[in-house]
Design a protein around this motif. Structure first.
Motif, PDB file in Angstrom:
ATOM      1  N   TRP A  91      43.703  38.552  38.510  1.00  0.00           N
ATOM      2  CA  TRP A  91      43.196  39.871  38.152  1.00  0.00           C
ATOM      3  C   TRP A  91      41.669  39.986  38.204  1.00  0.00           C
ATOM      4  CZ3 TRP A  91      46.435  37.001  34.932  1.00  0.00           C
ATOM      5  CH2 TRP A  91      45.817  36.261  33.926  1.00  0.00           C
ATOM      6  N   ASN A  92      40.953  38.875  38.328  1.00  0.00           N
ATOM      7  CA  ASN A  92      39.511  38.981  38.543  1.00  0.00           C
ATOM      8  C   ASN A  92      39.129  38.578  39.967  1.00  0.00           C
ATOM      9  OD1 ASN A  92      39.737  36.186  38.484  1.00  0.00           O
ATOM     10  ND2 ASN A  92      38.854  35.974  36.430  1.00  0.00           N
ATOM     11  N   ASN A  93      40.093  38.842  40.901  1.00  0.00           N
ATOM     12  CA  ASN A  93      39.882  38.704  42.350  1.00  0.00           C
ATOM     13  C   ASN A  93      39.654  37.272  42.803  1.00  0.00           C
ATOM     14  OD1 ASN A  93      40.080  41.483  42.667  1.00  0.00           O
ATOM     15  ND2 ASN A  93      37.898  41.792  42.305  1.00  0.00           N
ATOM     16  N   TRP A  94      40.026  36.294  41.970  1.00  0.00           N
ATOM     17  CA  TRP A  94      39.933  34.924  42.460  1.00  0.00           C
ATOM     18  C   TRP A  94      41.117  34.624  43.369  1.00  0.00           C
ATOM     19  CZ3 TRP A  94      43.536  31.015  41.505  1.00  0.00           C
ATOM     20  CH2 TRP A  94      43.211  29.764  42.060  1.00  0.00           C
ATOM     21  N   GLN A  96      41.665  35.877  46.371  1.00  0.00           N
ATOM     22  CA  GLN A  96      41.962  36.936  47.333  1.00  0.00           C
ATOM     23  C   GLN A  96      40.965  36.886  48.480  1.00  0.00           C
ATOM     24  OE1 GLN A  96      42.013  40.672  45.343  1.00  0.00           O
ATOM     25  NE2 GLN A  96      44.022  40.339  44.443  1.00  0.00           N
ATOM     26  N   ARG A  99      38.446  41.852  52.077  1.00  0.00           N
ATOM     27  CA  ARG A  99      39.030  42.899  52.917  1.00  0.00           C
ATOM     28  C   ARG A  99      37.996  43.458  53.875  1.00  0.00           C
ATOM     29  NH1 ARG A  99      41.550  48.635  50.882  1.00  0.00           N
ATOM     30  NH2 ARG A  99      42.666  49.165  52.793  1.00  0.00           N
TER      31      ARG A  99
END
Length: 499
Positions: A91-94, A96, A99
């Protein structure tokens, strides 16, 4: 704090790491100190409850949720620092991937190269080529990039081409449906002889007249399965009906082939290139539809209509006859339940049957059809339950065979029974013999009418119990549709040509 057992599982939401599949990871138990433990629970966004309980030796957090700064190697071995808290989560974009920007996606969609945004210093060093400086605002709002010149005109032209292609394909589909419909009708109705075999109508002219009469209401026909889902009281629009695999006239021909020609459902599915369930759905739907349409016709003839169409032989021997009745039976599958077996077993046919009563006018038209009953019912009880007695009026006469001992029931309605006389002496008198012959010659009409109904080949084999829900509709339809054949004649000439 690290565990080496192969049964370690990470308790962080959306993390499926375990020691067996990721042996290279380390798994850390929750701190024993209450304050630090609450920090871990808050960090992984879980609350201790019945679904999540921290147990020593079975509740862990894997090393992927800690940063390198959370570890120390002062003792020569990598260990978790005291007071370290997990901080790397989904949930803290680790974890990913980055984009693509809107600018890059738009450029890629139009087949253009996505050039990196260069600073003014980099532009001067790039072989001396001049690249215009891009402001920070332009890089932030790259979704407003204008399409290349001519792109809108090309897209509009492409849309027009696709719309024209769709219209052309729709026209071809409609033509194919029309050709398919015509080919199926011509396939089964190439001549009057074929029409008589597949539909039991005497000619194409009669078939077309019948079809034109029912086509307006049949166009709003709803499949039986759809009506069952909606319920009997719900109003169903024709547009809500199940998608039709066949044109409407082909559905009617399919029904006729099943009932009149006796073709099996599997064979019809292969001929019409539809599924077996579609064939069954069409037959049930059309059986109920025709039962409703034909059942609404006033087939019971008035006294004046009977007199005006009465053949001369009836006027000579029994001018007061209103109806000629007889019972008939059709074989059905033997049920496994003994109680049902005893109910449908017919001692007359020595097999399990359904039994019904048919009444015809002296002119040969079927004017009464009863529901089907179990084969064990007697002729007298069937006559009483059929409802035909309520149609008779004062002074009417009912012709039947000797098995119908219903004189008292008819007398209550002011009617009388005409049957061959019983033999009371050693032999018939001359008058009784002449009367027996006359009644037999006239009563044969109802036998021919029943034979016509049973020439619908669906009755060639025993009716399966799975058809018990529609057997009444099918039987009534066959009886009433036999009126569209050639009229019966006392001598039997026209009936022979119709069969």
């Amino acid at each position: 704090m690290a565990e080496a057992t192969s049964r370690c599982h990470c308790s962080v939401p959306h993390c499926s790491n375990n020691k067996q599949r990721q042996p290279y990871l380390s798994f850390h138990a929750f701190p024993s100190f209450e304050y630090d433990r609450k920090k871990w629970v808050h960090a992984i966004r879980r609350d201790q409850s019945m679904t999540f309980t921290i147990l020593r030796g079975s509740t862990f957090v894997c090393s992927r949720h800690f940063t390198d700064a959370d570890y120390t190697s002062a003792t020569g071995r990598k260990r978790l620092k005291k007071g370290a808290v997990p901080s790397r989560f989904l949930w803290n974009n680790w974890g990913q991937t980055a984009r693509q920007s809107v600018y890059e996606r738009v450029r890629a969609r139009h087949g253009l190269c996505a050039c990196p945004i260069l600073s003014s210093d980099d532009a001067q060093e790039d072989d001396g080529d001049m690249v215009p400086e891009v402001t920070a605002g332009a890089s932030d709002h790259d979704y407003a990039v204008a399409p290349p010149p001519g792109a809108q005109d090309a897209a509009a032209a492409r849309i027009n081409e696709l719309e024209a292609e769709v219209r052309r394909l729709e026209t071809e589909v409609m033509q194919l449906r029309i050709e398919h419909s015509l080919s199926q009708f011509q396939r089964f109705c190439a001549s009057d002889e074929d029409i008589r075999f597949y539909t039991r109508f005497p000619s194409e002219e009669v078939f077309q007249a019948f079809w034109k009469a029912i086509e307006p209401s049949a166009s709003m026909l709803v499949f039986w399965s759809k009506a069952q889902k909606k319920g009997q009281t719900a109003r169903i629009e024709a547009s809500e009906s199940h998608h039709r695999s066949l044109p409407l006239i082909d559905e009617f021909i399919l029904y006729c082939c099943r009932v009149a020609a006796g073709l099996k459902e599997k064979m019809l599915a292969d001929i019409f290139k539809v599924s077996l369930s579609t064939v069954s759905r069409i037959i049930i739907t059309w059986a109920n539809y025709l039962y409703l349409i034909l059942g609404s016709l006033p087939i019971w003839m008035s006294r004046q209509e009977v007199n005006s169409t009465m053949p001369e032989k009836f006027r000579q021997f029994c001018p007061e006859v209103r109806v000629i009745i007889d019972c008939t039976e059709i074989r059905c599958q033997n049920p496994s339940a003994l109680t049902l077996q005893s109910e449908v077993f017919s001692s007359y046919k020595n097999t399990t049957t359904f039994k019904g009563l048919i009444g015809i006018a002296p002119c040969g038209a079927v004017t009464f059809v009863s529901s089907l009953f179990t084969g064990s019912i007697s002729d007298q009880e069937l006559t009483k339950k059929s409802g035909i007695l309520d149609l008779l009026e004062q002074g009417d006469a009912c012709m039947a065979d000797k098995g119908f001992t219903i004189t008292s029931m008819l007398a209550e309605r002011g009617a009388k029974l005409i049957i061959p006389p019983f033999k009371m002496a050693a032999q018939f008198s001359r008058e009784d013999a002449e009367r027996t012959q006359a009644i037999a010659r006239l009563r044969i009409l109802v036998e021919r009418a029943i034979r016509r109904v049973k020439e619908y080949h669906i009755w060639d084999t025993a009716v399966p119990l799975t058809m018990s829900g529609t057997v009444n509709q099918l039987w009534t339809n066959c009886c009433l549709m036999s009126n569209f054949q050639w009229p019966l004649d006392v001598k039997g000439h026209k009936s022979a040509s119709a069969s």
